[in-house]
Scaffold this motif. Structure first.
Motif, PDB file in Angstrom:
ATOM      1  N   VAL A   1       0.741  -1.330   0.531  1.00  0.00           N
ATOM      2  CA  VAL A   1       0.155  -0.162   0.165  1.00  0.00           C
ATOM      3  C   VAL A   1       0.733   1.219   0.241  1.00  0.00           C
ATOM      4  CG1 VAL A   1      -1.176   1.302   0.919  1.00  0.00           C
ATOM      5  CG2 VAL A   1      -1.967  -0.744   1.137  1.00  0.00           C
ATOM      6  N   SER A   2       0.522   2.009  -0.537  1.00  0.00           N
ATOM      7  CA  SER A   2       1.271   3.343  -1.207  1.00  0.00           C
ATOM      8  C   SER A   2       0.860   4.540  -1.242  1.00  0.00           C
ATOM      9  CB  SER A   2       2.745   3.605  -2.148  1.00  0.00           C
ATOM     10  OG  SER A   2       2.102   3.261  -3.552  1.00  0.00           O
ATOM     11  N   VAL A   3       0.963   5.706  -0.582  1.00  0.00           N
ATOM     12  CA  VAL A   3       0.142   6.881  -0.933  1.00  0.00           C
ATOM     13  C   VAL A   3       0.883   8.229  -1.557  1.00  0.00           C
ATOM     14  CG1 VAL A   3      -1.120   9.132   0.204  1.00  0.00           C
ATOM     15  CG2 VAL A   3      -1.362   6.567   1.329  1.00  0.00           C
ATOM     16  N   VAL A   4       0.888   8.839  -2.200  1.00  0.00           N
ATOM     17  CA  VAL A   4       2.047   9.758  -2.906  1.00  0.00           C
ATOM     18  C   VAL A   4       1.153  11.478  -2.528  1.00  0.00           C
ATOM     19  CG1 VAL A   4       1.082   9.228  -5.681  1.00  0.00           C
ATOM     20  CG2 VAL A   4       3.246  10.530  -5.094  1.00  0.00           C
ATOM     21  N   GLY A   5       1.570  12.194  -2.595  1.00  0.00           N
ATOM     22  CA  GLY A   5       1.393  13.636  -2.339  1.00  0.00           C
ATOM     23  C   GLY A   5       2.576  14.784  -2.645  1.00  0.00           C
ATOM     24  N   ALA A   6       1.593  15.452  -3.892  1.00  0.00           N
ATOM     25  CA  ALA A   6       2.750  16.150  -4.527  1.00  0.00           C
ATOM     26  C   ALA A   6       2.418  17.929  -4.594  1.00  0.00           C
ATOM     27  CB  ALA A   6       2.234  15.859  -5.971  1.00  0.00           C
ATOM     28  N   LEU A   7       3.017  18.462  -4.208  1.00  0.00           N
ATOM     29  CA  LEU A   7       2.622  20.087  -4.386  1.00  0.00           C
ATOM     30  C   LEU A   7       4.040  20.659  -5.466  1.00  0.00           C
ATOM     31  CD1 LEU A   7       4.989  21.735  -2.059  1.00  0.00           C
ATOM     32  CD2 LEU A   7       3.998  20.858  -0.433  1.00  0.00           C
ATOM     33  N   THR A   8       3.244  22.021  -5.076  1.00  0.00           N
ATOM     34  CA  THR A   8       3.820  23.451  -6.278  1.00  0.00           C
ATOM     35  C   THR A   8       3.483  24.512  -5.235  1.00  0.00           C
ATOM     36  OG1 THR A   8       3.635  22.128  -8.029  1.00  0.00           O
ATOM     37  CG2 THR A   8       4.046  24.683  -8.473  1.00  0.00           C
ATOM     38  N   ARG A   9       4.630  25.378  -5.317  1.00  0.00           N
ATOM     39  CA  ARG A   9       4.828  26.586  -4.686  1.00  0.00           C
ATOM     40  C   ARG A   9       6.032  27.377  -5.071  1.00  0.00           C
ATOM     41  NH1 ARG A   9       1.353  24.159  -2.064  1.00  0.00           N
ATOM     42  NH2 ARG A   9       1.018  23.912  -0.081  1.00  0.00           N
TER      43      ARG A   9
END
Length: 166
Positions: A107-115
């Motif tokens: 099981v894996s979760v991915v999170g991404a962001l841009t600032r």
């Protein structure tokens, strides 16, 4: 001639830098006894970017920006800088399945962001097609959800060890 040489040198430098970029990874086995295994890990990456002389000096005016702050709506920006990052934590589990091989799960979760203060998309495009980081985009979602079975020694005589994986 000198301009072409300079361009080739910059392209070569860029290629060397890109080939050296990798994501950071960590993998830790927490438990490994009697066929039971539990591991956790994380993959992550971060990149920073700067673009100068945007749209050949035309820059952009962000109509969504507040009137006060570091980049008010009335200020034309010709340089943009931003960073993007992601993190993907995961958990892996293996257990014996009686005398019929073993089961596994991931099981894996991915999170991404841009600032930052913008990105390289043209500010001369129609308002709906423009890209900006002023709204601080981010997202997290389930990346992997896997459950399976390995045959182990169950068919070792006829097919060989561990030949069936579902």
């Amino acid at each position: 001639m000198l301009g072409r040489l300079r361009c080739k040198a910059l392209i070569s430098l860029f290629a060397v830098l890109v080939m050296g970029i990798r994501t950071a990874q960590a993998h830790q086995m927490l438990y490994d006894q009697d066929g039971y295994r539990l591991a956790v890990g994380i993959e992550a990456g971060l990149g920073g970017f700067v673009v100068g002389n945007v749209d050949t000096g035309a820059g952009n005016v962000n109509t969504n920006a507040p009137f006060e702050g570091p980049f008010p709506a009335s200020e034309r920006r010709i340089t943009r800088g931003w960073f993007e990052g992601f993190a993907k934590p995961f958990v892996e589990l293996e257990t014996p399945f009686f005398d019929f091989g073993h089961t596994y799960a991931l099981v894996s979760v991915v999170g991404a962001l841009t600032r930052g203060s913008g990105d390289a998309t043209s500010s001369l495009a129609p308002q709906g097609a423009r890209s900006t980081t002023s709204d601080a985009p981010q997202h997290a979602a389930l990346e992997d959800a896997v459950v399976g079975w390995h045959s182990g020694n169950l068919f070792a005589d006829s097919l060989g060890e561990g030949r069936i994986k579902q």
